[in-house]
Motif scaffolding. Structure first.
Motif, PDB file in Angstrom:
ATOM      1  N   LEU A 237       0.879  -1.130  -0.042  1.00 50.26           N
ATOM      2  CA  LEU A 237       0.011   0.089   0.026  1.00 50.26           C
ATOM      3  C   LEU A 237       0.881   1.225   0.196  1.00 50.26           C
ATOM      4  O   LEU A 237       1.798   1.166   0.509  1.00 50.26           O
ATOM      5  CB  LEU A 237      -0.928  -0.005   1.130  1.00 50.26           C
ATOM      6  N   VAL A 238       0.593   2.371  -0.770  1.00 46.38           N
ATOM      7  CA  VAL A 238       1.253   3.284  -1.001  1.00 46.38           C
ATOM      8  C   VAL A 238       0.421   4.648  -0.658  1.00 46.38           C
ATOM      9  O   VAL A 238      -0.840   4.687  -1.336  1.00 46.38           O
ATOM     10  CB  VAL A 238       2.067   3.684  -2.242  1.00 46.38           C
TER      11      VAL A 238
ATOM     12  N   VAL B 170       4.887  -3.061  -4.986  1.00 45.62           N
ATOM     13  CA  VAL B 170       5.144  -1.718  -4.727  1.00 45.62           C
ATOM     14  C   VAL B 170       4.906  -0.633  -5.806  1.00 45.62           C
ATOM     15  O   VAL B 170       4.479   0.233  -6.009  1.00 45.62           O
ATOM     16  CB  VAL B 170       6.597  -1.427  -3.957  1.00 45.62           C
ATOM     17  N   MET B 171       5.725  -1.414  -6.944  1.00 46.95           N
ATOM     18  CA  MET B 171       5.392  -0.589  -8.292  1.00 46.95           C
ATOM     19  C   MET B 171       3.919  -0.349  -8.853  1.00 46.95           C
ATOM     20  O   MET B 171       3.380   0.692  -9.077  1.00 46.95           O
ATOM     21  CB  MET B 171       5.992  -1.384  -9.588  1.00 46.95           C
ATOM     22  N   VAL B 172       3.196  -1.295  -8.671  1.00 48.74           N
ATOM     23  CA  VAL B 172       1.644  -1.408  -8.738  1.00 48.74           C
ATOM     24  C   VAL B 172       1.055  -0.548  -7.932  1.00 48.74           C
ATOM     25  O   VAL B 172       0.375   0.333  -8.476  1.00 48.74           O
ATOM     26  CB  VAL B 172       0.894  -2.835  -8.715  1.00 48.74           C
ATOM     27  N   ALA B 173       1.247  -0.394  -6.741  1.00 49.53           N
ATOM     28  CA  ALA B 173       0.814   0.355  -5.847  1.00 49.53           C
ATOM     29  C   ALA B 173       1.060   2.009  -6.211  1.00 49.53           C
ATOM     30  O   ALA B 173       0.278   2.913  -6.149  1.00 49.53           O
ATOM     31  CB  ALA B 173       1.057  -0.011  -4.326  1.00 49.53           C
TER      32      ALA B 173
ATOM     33  N   ARG C 240      -2.722   0.452  -4.177  1.00 49.14           N
ATOM     34  CA  ARG C 240      -3.035  -0.713  -3.724  1.00 49.14           C
ATOM     35  C   ARG C 240      -2.043  -1.316  -5.091  1.00 49.14           C
ATOM     36  O   ARG C 240      -2.347  -1.225  -6.016  1.00 49.14           O
ATOM     37  CB  ARG C 240      -4.417  -1.350  -3.401  1.00 49.14           C
ATOM     38  N   GLY C 241      -1.227  -2.495  -4.298  1.00 46.80           N
ATOM     39  CA  GLY C 241      -0.802  -3.300  -5.481  1.00 46.80           C
ATOM     40  C   GLY C 241      -0.405  -4.722  -4.767  1.00 46.80           C
ATOM     41  O   GLY C 241      -0.348  -4.819  -3.654  1.00 46.80           O
ATOM     42  N   ILE C 242      -0.488  -5.685  -5.820  1.00 45.56           N
ATOM     43  CA  ILE C 242      -0.339  -7.019  -5.527  1.00 45.56           C
ATOM     44  C   ILE C 242       0.380  -7.526  -6.798  1.00 45.56           C
ATOM     45  O   ILE C 242       0.257  -7.306  -7.770  1.00 45.56           O
ATOM     46  CB  ILE C 242      -1.773  -7.875  -5.107  1.00 45.56           C
TER      47      ILE C 242
END
Lengths: 159, 352, 537
Positions: free
Chosen positions: B28-29, B98-101, B173-175
């Protein structure tokens, strides 16, 4: 039955009560609250718990706390001079000489003891001084380089 | 009666991530009111630099300086699920999450900036130094800080600017999940990993044929790791790992006469590892062939950095004194027994 | 010390990045050098209790009786924790991802299966009080026959170690006692090979030996939850495992991991949290369960010992045409993660090389020793040791330079792998070339020009033709047939006059490999003249 113990820690008077036979490591961490000292083996074989007692590196896990009454002890928590880092701390940072960081407090104290008595050590002197401190992460090379760097910087020593 | 030098080599690859995949991580960022970002992870930093690597990946993806990002980790209440720190998965899996988020958070940030500058978000770029500007017209810019203030909708901004009608959550948010691979029970057909790192390591040793002592004189290695997120952290792994490999090859065992369980070491006096006086110079060269699915192509050096040392040393011992030790650790006792069994006099030095 | 070869694969990279590639200072470095990075144990509690564990002195025994009545009344003791107190006393770590049967108790019930297995816990006001109380516990055992060797454990009649797996092997797919890998026809290929090497390798277990031992502190929180400070490497694995063993909803547990003082895989298993949480629940106080160094070394899970047999079929021109591997992972008494290592090992065979015929059987074997777990390189470290020693032996057997041998056989983009997947993003060859250049290890021109990229290399030495062919019989083009020779490496050298070491190593010959090697060559080949019965000149 608890015994009162009073000593100087990083330049300040401290006092606590300890069980008979308590070791200095437990007294520092749990009695006085100095969590900068770490325990690795609790049997005097890894150097992680190294502190300076009157300038001499000692394994706090096998040092009877009662024998430290009235003496002067230094730990990593006292290395900074106010907000300024000790040259060793700066050198460790610049050389990336820590990964998990668990051996670092003991390593710093062993290195400080060396530089306090020998401001111009050879690489062999450094190897000897930290030879009793186990590090499982760095492979020692950055630590040796950091200590040599710190020796080269022209700064006051923090006692 | 003599010391003999020898060199040995090993070449290896290493699979990135948990074998067969199926090992997700989430991130989560979010931004605080003044444009500083926090990455929330449950991933663990055990010295390998998880916090530092994810921080740089987040900053690069957001387009902000790394000083404006902080990674908070290892709290199950605030950090979303992560499988854990093992199998060289941290940089690849967590980095990707982290990139996706961060991409989602960046998109919101750019929308908010676009509203403030009255342009389309696709007209904007980040300068990596804390500002967002119009492409081709860099004088038209706004700081990330001001964008965040405006987006949060407080501090009287609505009255002053009147642009952003509703607050925006600059967050993402990223997964990242490599789907679990099947395994054919009969043939072993499977997809173990999506990418591999590579290494070649040359070890030079000196063997004393009277005492069996092995001194490692030098290591030279080349590691291909996809992309070095941080060269100092890569160096930490490769130097520290090669020490651990040397330790594994020559010193360590809790069962010296395995499978006999007796005479096992009980403490560090008995469990041997090389100390600071036993290390050797190590020249390391780093290659980068980006993994198509790695964050900026990154793979992960954390485990394989010890592996090639073991056979390289065994091969170097052979090159030095002509005996093969197939059981680890390579101890003086094993070398002397092998030399004795081989029966000849002193072996010639052979240096490649 | 460390330099980048940015020139290699430059066309596949965009190096125009801001933060990536920067030597940015670690976020935690200041904490490390000031001693303020928080490890799990860096919390103080006024009423902290200490959990210490009674461990089996036997590798395999039936517990006849336990008398803890005297211990329970010892000074400082707050609670004894028995097997019956554990809500769910059988678990396996990978049960969380549905891999394997629950097979390991948190506290042994009727049988102990390894020396050091936990039997009972004492919670007391100090570690010393807990240890002194443990010494007052009386346990009587009936020792049982034990097995410690992986191949012995598989023989009929061997003592059965783990009741969930009575034949001492993990079960794969409900069908096999090992993981298979089958590609091409290795046995047929061996018959065609010029040289066959059949070798055995043995790893010792080793310790993770982090400077910080495993441990956790479970603390009752203000709203019925428990905060757990832990040294784990896998926060949610440990949380969910602890919730299962304690039969608690997962949201009653708040896990906080520290900076971990070294893990290397030894803190992936959930070693201390389930029992520290149980102790906190039963006493209402914060409880620390911390491994002593002796516990960490003797009873904490090690990297398992692996035994690996490798048989290679090699052609004189350097091609490896067949590789057969039989590997045994010593899992100790319980599964933990070894079942997974076996598949990862099978996935790694035959190494980063394109070999047309590959056959492997990899076993997870139970023995009466401390259960093994993951360690840096899990499933691969041992195999790489064996493979790379084997590669060296192959090169020596045919008189080829060890690095050239590896480059020749290295996998390249587009090659078919034994797992029936196309190789891609390869770089083994480039690593070998770069390291060789730096170390002044001479390589012949054609090997310096080879490439991992599809068809990007020079003609292969020895005529290895279609590298991407589907599994089939070995290539038709090969050197004139000679009787395959079995190479035995432990044969004593013949009596020969000792050679005087040259003052400096002679320059390496740039010629093709022996049989025409000049005397004094640095190949090392003359040392093995006895193997072929002829003296290389």
């Amino acid at each position: 039955m608890k015994t009162p113990i009073q000593f100087r820690l990083n330049g300040e008077d401290v006092a606590t009560f300890a069980d008979g036979g308590a070791n200095l490591l437990d007294v520092l961490r749990e009695g006085v609250g100095d969590l900068s000292v770490k325990g690795g083996c609790w049997q005097g074989t890894c150097g992680t718990c190294t502190v300076l007692i009157e300038g001499v590196p000692r394994l706090s896990c096998v040092t009877l706390a009662e024998t430290c009454t009235g003496r002067s002890i230094e730990t990593t928590a006292g290395l900074r001079h106010g907000a300024d880092l000790h040259p060793l701390q700066k050198a460790f940072m610049e050389r990336f000489a820590a990964q998990c960081g668990y051996c670092t407090p003991g390593m710093l104290m062993a290195a400080k003891a060396l530089l306090d008595r020998n401001p111009n050590p050879s690489r062999e002197d450094v190897v000897e001084a930290i030879g009793g401190n186990i590090c499982r992460c760095t492979g020692y090379e950055p630590i040796i380089n950091a200590v040599l760097d710190a020796a080269r910087t022209d700064s006051r020593r923090h006692t | 009666m003599a010391k003999h030098r020898g060199r040995g080599v090993a070449t290896i690859n290493y699979p990135i991530g948990m074998n067969l995949g199926g090992d997700p991580s989430q991130a989560l960022v979010h931004s605080n009111p003044t444009g500083k970002f926090t990455v929330a992870l449950s991933s663990i930093d055990l010295g390998q630099g998880m916090k530092s690597v994810t921080r740089q990946i987040c900053a690069e993806t957001l387009g902000v300086p790394v000083e404006d990002v902080y990674v908070d980790t290892a709290d199950s209440d605030t950090g979303p699920h992560c499988m854990g720190s093992f199998a060289s998965r941290g940089t690849h899996r967590v980095g990707n999450a982290v990139m996706v988020a961060a991409r989602e958070a960046r998109a919101v940030m750019m929308e908010a900036a676009a509203e403030e500058l009255e342009v389309d978000p696709s007209d904007l770029e980040t300068d990596g130094k804390g500002s967002i500007r119009v492409k081709g017209a860099p004088h038209r810019s706004i700081s990330v800080r001001d964008v965040a203030i405006a987006a949060h909708g407080g501090f009287g901004t609505q009255r002053r600017h009147g642009h952003i009608r509703q607050g925006k959550t600059i967050a993402g948010r990223g997964i990242f999940l490599v789907p679990l691979s099947d395994v054919d029970p009969e043939t072993g057909e499977m997809s173990p990993a999506t990418c591999y790192a590579h290494a070649c390591l040359i070890a030079e040793v000196e063997v004393d044929d009277e005492t069996g002592d092995v001194t490692v004189l030098k290591m030279t290695s080349a590691y291909e790791i996809g992309r070095a997120i941080n060269p100092k952290l890569v160096e930490q792994q490769l130097v520290g790992g090669s020490w651990m490999g040397m330790s594994h090859a020559l010193y360590e065992t809790p069962e010296p006469y395995y499978p006999d369980t007796r005479n096992g070491p009980r403490d560090f006096n008995e469990y041997l590892m090389p100390g600071p006086g036993d290390i050797c110079p190590h020249d390391i060269l780093v290659l980068e062939r980006p993994a198509p699915d790695g964050p900026f192509g990154a793979k992960g050096p954390g485990e394989m950095c010890a592996n090639p040392v073991l056979p390289a040393i065994a091969n170097a011992v052979f090159n030095a004194v002509g005996v093969r030790i197939n059981d680890l650790p390579i101890t003086p006792e094993k070398i002397l027994r092998a030399l004795k069994a081989r029966g000849s006099g002193s072996a010639p030095a052979r240096l490649r | 010390m460390l330099e980048f070869r940015k020139d290699i694969f430059a066309d596949e990279r965009d190096d125009n990045l801001m933060e990536i590639g920067q030597p940015t200072q670690r976020q935690d470095m200041l904490g490390h050098v000031t001693g303020t990075s928080p490890y799990y144990d860096d919390h103080r509690f006024a009423n902290l209790l200490h959990l210490k564990i009674l461990r089996s002195p036997h590798a395999h025994a039936r517990i006849r009786s336990i008398d803890d009545s005297v211990a329970a009344r010892a000074p400082g003791v707050k609670r004894i924790i028995r097997a019956a107190d554990v809500p769910v006393n059988l678990n396996t770590l990978l049960g969380l991802i549905q891999f394997g049967k629950d097979d390991e108790p948190s506290l042994a019930t009727d049988i102990v299966r390894y020396k050091g297995e936990p039997i009972l816990g004492v919670v007391a006001t100090s570690e010393r009080a807990a240890l002194e109380a443990l010494a007052l516990v009386r346990v009587s055992y009936d020792p049982l026959p034990a097995v410690f060797d992986v191949e012995e454990a598989l023989k009929p009649g061997a003592p059965s170690v783990n009741p969930s797996y009575p034949k001492n092997t993990f079960e794969y797919y409900g069908k096999y006692d090992h993981q298979k890998l089958r590609y091409g026809d290795a046995d047929a290929a061996f018959a065609q090979a010029d040289v066959v090497l059949d070798e055995r390798y043995q790893m010792s277990p080793i310790e993770h030996a982090p400077t910080e031992t495993n441990g956790s502190i479970a603390v009752p929180d203000t709203n019925g939850r428990f905060i757990v400070y832990t040294s784990t490497q896998a926060l949610f694995f440990s949380l969910d495992t602890s919730a299962k063993i304690n039969a608690m909803p997962s949201n009653q547990l708040h896990f906080i991991g520290g900076t971990v003082g070294g893990g290397f895989g030894g803190k992936v298993d959930t070693m201390t949290e389930p029992l520290s949480i149980l102790a906190a629940r039963l006493t209402g106080a914060p409880v620390r369960y911390r491994f002593s160094r002796h516990e960490e070394m003797q009873f904490g899970s090690p990297r398992g010992g692996e035994r690996i047999y490798i048989k290679d079929g090699v052609m004189k021109d350097g091609r490896i045409i067949a590789r057969k591997v039989r590997a045994y992972f010593d899992s100790g008494a319980y599964t933990r993660l070894s079942s997974y290592a076996v598949v990862k090992c099978a996935a790694h065979i035959p190494g980063p090389y394109t070999i047309p015929n590959v056959h492997a059987d990899v076993f997870c074997v139970f023995t009466n020793r401390t259960p093994a777990t993951a360690m840096r390189g899990f499933g691969v470290t041992a195999l790489d040791f064996a493979l790379e020693c084997q590669m060296d032996k192959g090169a020596t057997a045919i008189g080829m330079d060890p690095l050239e041998y590896r480059i020749l056989n290295a996998y390249r983009d587009g090659d078919m792998k034994a797992h029936r997947r196309e190789a891609k993003n390869c770089a083994l060859i480039e690593c070998a070339q770069v390291a060789a250049e730096k170390a002044n290890w001479p390589l012949r021109d054609e090997f310096r020009k080879m490439s991992s990229r599809k068809d990007g290399g020079a003609a292969h030495v020895g005529g290895a033709a279609d590298r991407t062919r589907a599994p089939a019989s070995p290539a038709a083009t090969r050197a004139p047939a000679s009787t395959p020779q079995r190479v035995a490496y432990e044969r004593p050298a013949p009596a020969s006059p000792p050679r005087t070491a040259p003052a400096a190593p002679p320059p390496r010959s740039a010629q093709p490999p022996p049989p025409a090697a000049p005397a004094g060559s640095t190949h090392g080949a003359p040392r093995f003249s006895s193997v072929f019965g002829t003296r290389r000149r």
